[in-house]
Design an enzyme around this catalytic site. Structure first.
Site, PDB file in Angstrom:
ATOM      1  N   TRP A 211      11.248 -35.953  -3.216  1.00  0.00           N
ATOM      2  CA  TRP A 211      12.278 -34.912  -3.348  1.00  0.00           C
ATOM      3  C   TRP A 211      13.247 -34.955  -2.172  1.00  0.00           C
ATOM      4  CZ3 TRP A 211      12.871 -33.677  -8.050  1.00  0.00           C
ATOM      5  CH2 TRP A 211      11.768 -33.594  -8.914  1.00  0.00           C
TER       6      TRP A 211
ATOM      7  N   ASP B 121      14.218 -27.282   1.604  1.00  0.00           N
ATOM      8  CA  ASP B 121      13.795 -27.166   0.213  1.00  0.00           C
ATOM      9  C   ASP B 121      12.359 -26.654   0.258  1.00  0.00           C
ATOM     10  OD1 ASP B 121      12.854 -27.502  -2.344  1.00  0.00           O
ATOM     11  OD2 ASP B 121      13.293 -29.647  -2.477  1.00  0.00           O
TER      12      ASP B 121
ATOM     13  N   LYS C 257       7.397 -22.576  -9.504  1.00  0.00           N
ATOM     14  CA  LYS C 257       6.085 -22.902  -8.924  1.00  0.00           C
ATOM     15  C   LYS C 257       5.457 -21.648  -8.322  1.00  0.00           C
ATOM     16  CE  LYS C 257       8.153 -27.296  -8.010  1.00  0.00           C
ATOM     17  NZ  LYS C 257       7.502 -28.135  -9.032  1.00  0.00           N
TER      18      LYS C 257
HETATM   19  N1  PMP Z   1      12.055 -30.066  -4.704  1.00  0.00           N
HETATM   20  C1  PMP Z   1      10.717 -30.005  -4.801  1.00  0.00           C
HETATM   21  C2  PMP Z   1       9.902 -29.965  -3.553  1.00  0.00           C
HETATM   22  C3  PMP Z   1      10.103 -30.007  -6.060  1.00  0.00           C
HETATM   23  O1  PMP Z   1       8.776 -29.972  -6.172  1.00  0.00           O
HETATM   24  C4  PMP Z   1      10.915 -30.047  -7.222  1.00  0.00           C
HETATM   25  C5  PMP Z   1      10.350 -29.979  -8.619  1.00  0.00           C
HETATM   26  N2  PMP Z   1       9.126 -30.473  -8.835  1.00  0.00           N
HETATM   27  C6  PMP Z   1      12.298 -30.131  -7.058  1.00  0.00           C
HETATM   28  C7  PMP Z   1      12.828 -30.113  -5.792  1.00  0.00           C
HETATM   29  C8  PMP Z   1      13.218 -30.194  -8.247  1.00  0.00           C
HETATM   30  O2  PMP Z   1      13.306 -28.939  -8.750  1.00  0.00           O
HETATM   31  P1  PMP Z   1      14.140 -28.568 -10.067  1.00  0.00           P
HETATM   32  O3  PMP Z   1      13.383 -29.165 -11.206  1.00  0.00           O
HETATM   33  O4  PMP Z   1      14.108 -27.071 -10.027  1.00  0.00           O
HETATM   34  O5  PMP Z   1      15.493 -29.126  -9.919  1.00  0.00           O
END
Ligand code: PMP
Length: 362
Positions: A103, A173, A197
């Site tokens: 991510w 994030d 989450k």
């Molecule tokens: N950052 C992290 C740490 C994640 O775990 C995730 C989703 N698993 C995301 C970003 C992406 O999130 P979204 O699907 O809400 O765009």
């Protein structure tokens, strides 16, 4: 009705049962309005009250005052990967990223579209098993901000202590560990998190930002991608994801009722220990992916030494009412996501299943 199972999915993820019941109870007639909150205009008093309360609850849980705003946006954490550099990366400055997983790599990839970037540290070597130490972090000369990923959902690592860099804005994030334990939120200029989450259902992304950052933002970017526009309009410039914000507020109330972030941390530590101890006591049958000092309280990633057993484990666990344990394809193996709403009994049941599975297969 079928019994509820334990859902270890990485997200969307399990929601506290009391919250689901509350939402169910007022689904058809929200506070005597004669309609569901899903059907209600966002330009009404009841919805505005939800929006205001959600911002206040989030600030209260994080111990933040009037110098911060909380925004409820759409586009997921993934859109924040772009909005952050679009709004804050200026000519002549560099955006510094600390890479601790897939991510953070994605966040960096978006920033590269908007200006100069710098990798201040990375633990890619060894497949992101750990969080870098402070000594490993080398900032660029003139960083616009430093970006971190507080918890690496895929790799199962988590910052145990947050870094700080004097007056360089720290942005994070926190999609997969926001509100899992107390921390000094005032260290951060901006925090974002997809709700699906630890905060509720998918569809809303929370952005917590210091108010002074809202001054002098670029105006030559699409309106809907401007933090200042969203702040000025209290997250209602256009139609917000009303039901998701309503659910998120119920989850925030639930966290407060449980005793706030200290209570979350106590429970989360107990829950994570049940599974990590099982891994550590398995004499190598189970192997954790993350280094011990970087282990996540939220996503426990592990392999079975005999990799062939992993898919059998996931299938048999699902039959036993333990769902969503298959690991992410980039790590393989197994992953138990045990966010705030996962009850202790779920982790206890997983521990018992792991011990029993090992007995049968060794
Ligand atoms: N950052 C992290 C740490 C994640 O775990 C995730 C989703 N698993 C995301 C970003 C992406 O999130 P979204 O699907 O809400 O765009």
């Amino acid at each position: 009705m079928m019994e509820r199972i334990f859902n270890f999915s990485a997200g969307p993820a399990t929601i506290p049962l009391t919250v689901l019941k509350e939402a169910q109870a007022e689904l058809l007639n929200y506070k005597n309005s004669g309609m569901s909150v899903i059907e209600m205009s966002h330009r009404t008093k009841p919805y505005e009250a939800i929006n205001v309360e959600a911002e206040a609850n989030m600030k209260e849980l994080l111990g933040l005052g009037d110098d911060y705003r909380v925004l409820f946006l759409q586009g997921g954490a993934s859109l924040q990967f772009s909005m952050v550099p679009m709004n804050f990366l200026r000519e002549g400055r560099t955006a510094d990223y600390i890479l601790t997983g897939a991510w953070s790599e994605k966040a960096l990839k978006e920033a590269k579209l908007f200006g100069a970037t710098h990798v201040a540290a990375t633990t890619a070597e060894g497949n992101y098993r750990r969080i870098p130490s402070m000594e490993e972090i080398q900032l660029s000369e003139n960083p616009a901000y430093v970006h971190i990923t507080s918890n690496n959902t895929i790799f199962g690592t988590q910052w145990q202590e947050f870094p700080s860099f004097a007056n360089i804005p720290l942005m994070a994030d926190m999609s997969s560990d926001i509100l899992c334990k107390p921390f000094d939120a005032t260290k951060f200029a901006l925090i974002y998190a997809g709700a699906q989450k630890n905060l509720g259902p998918a569809g809303v992304t929370v952005v917590i930002m210091r108010k002074d950052l809202l001054e002098g933002l670029p105006t030559a970017i699409p309106t809907l991608l401007r933090y200042d526009i969203h702040a000025k309009n209290n997250s209602m410039y256009n139609t917000p994801p009303t039901f998701s914000v309503y659910m998120l507020n119920l989850v925030l109330r639930w966290i407060k009722d449980q005793g706030g972030l200290p209570a979350m941390e106590r429970n989360n530590r107990k829950k994570a220990a049940l599974i990590y101890d099982t891994i550590d006591q398995s004499k190598g049958f189970y192997q954790g992916h993350a280094d011990k000092d970087s282990r996540s309280l939220m996503n426990v990633t592990f392999r079975i030494a005999n990799n062939d057993l992993e898919s059998i484990f996931a299938v048999e666990a699902a039959k036993a009412g333990l769902d969503g344990l298959k690991g992410h394809r980039s790590v393989g193996g197994l992953r138990a996501s045990i966010y705030n709403a996962m009850p202790n009994e779920g982790c206890q049941a997983l521990r018992e299943f792991m011990i029993e599975f090992q007995k049968r297969n060794s």
